[in-house]
Scaffold this active site. Structure first.
Site, PDB file in Angstrom:
ATOM      1  N   SER A 101      76.572  21.340  78.572  1.00  8.29           N
ATOM      2  CA  SER A 101      75.256  20.834  78.177  1.00  8.29           C
ATOM      3  C   SER A 101      74.094  21.590  78.816  1.00  8.29           C
ATOM      4  O   SER A 101      72.965  21.494  78.352  1.00  8.29           O
ATOM      5  CB  SER A 101      75.127  19.341  78.494  1.00  8.29           C
ATOM      6  OG  SER A 101      75.025  19.129  79.885  1.00  8.29           O
ATOM      7  N   LYS A 144      71.105  17.610  84.347  1.00  8.38           N
ATOM      8  CA  LYS A 144      70.118  17.701  83.259  1.00  8.38           C
ATOM      9  C   LYS A 144      68.797  18.243  83.803  1.00  8.38           C
ATOM     10  O   LYS A 144      68.602  18.397  84.994  1.00  8.38           O
ATOM     11  CB  LYS A 144      69.868  16.326  82.620  1.00  8.38           C
ATOM     12  CG  LYS A 144      71.111  15.664  82.062  1.00  8.38           C
ATOM     13  CD  LYS A 144      71.688  16.412  80.909  1.00  8.38           C
ATOM     14  CE  LYS A 144      73.000  15.782  80.456  1.00  8.38           C
ATOM     15  NZ  LYS A 144      73.772  16.616  79.596  1.00  8.38           N
TER      16      LYS A 144
END
Length: 182
Positions: free
Chosen positions: A38, A104
């Protein structure tokens, strides 16, 4: 008698090392492993990152663009025991699974209005310059998010392959475990 003294000395040294390791891991600094794609191309799968936990310890918000480790279980409260049990020593001892930690990037802070229009992300009406993003987002629906108080909004750099705030919701400040430093 000298053997007992040596054994006691070793045990006390190990105990001190264990306590110091806990304190450092809970409050100051901790390694994490990236799991998945990700954050491609910025971070690779299985890459080790080192995280400053000072933002978590002193409850301050990370900056825009910071790479953070979050506890993705946003539907539950975190407490001090979570911090203790998430320490690598306890995870090793208990063979604990830490798949709920996500790596993230901070996109929004409290009060920010984030909008996705024609594959471009806007913060407070201004398009974001994101050279770290792997590719344009596939999403074509216009979306809008308003970040609530004491929360942040995070996204992965590989937007088309990221479970982030679009899926799990806003991240409470106490779920931000730390900020990547190395």
């Amino acid at each position: 008698m000298t053997i007992l003294k040596k054994i006691r000395s070793w045990i006390s040294s190990l105990a001190i090392a264990f306590v110091l390791s806990l304190i450092i891991g809970i409050f100051l600094f901790q390694p994490y492993k990236v799991d998945g794609h990700s954050m491609d191309p910025t971070l690779r799968d299985n890459q080790r990152v080192y995280v400053s936990k000072l933002s978590h310890t002193f409850s301050y918000f990370p900056k825009y663009g910071d790479i953070v480790i979050i506890d993705s279980r946003v539907d539950r409260d975190r407490d001090f025991m979570d911090d203790v049990m998430d320490n690598p020593l306890f995870q090793l001892i208990l063979n604990k699974d830490d798949n709920y930690f996500y790596v993230k990037r901070v996109i929004g802070k409290p009060g920010d209005v984030l909008e996705l229009k024609e594959h471009i992300l806007y913060r407070n009406g201004i398009p974001l310059d994101e050279p770290y993003v792997k590719e344009a987002m596939n999403e074509s629906d216009e979306e809008k998010w308003v970040v609530p108080d004491k929360h942040i909004f995070v996204m992965g750099d590989n937007r088309n392959n990221s479970e982030d705030s679009r899926a799990i919701g806003y991240i409470p400040l106490n779920h931000v475990i730390g900020t990547k430093v190395l």
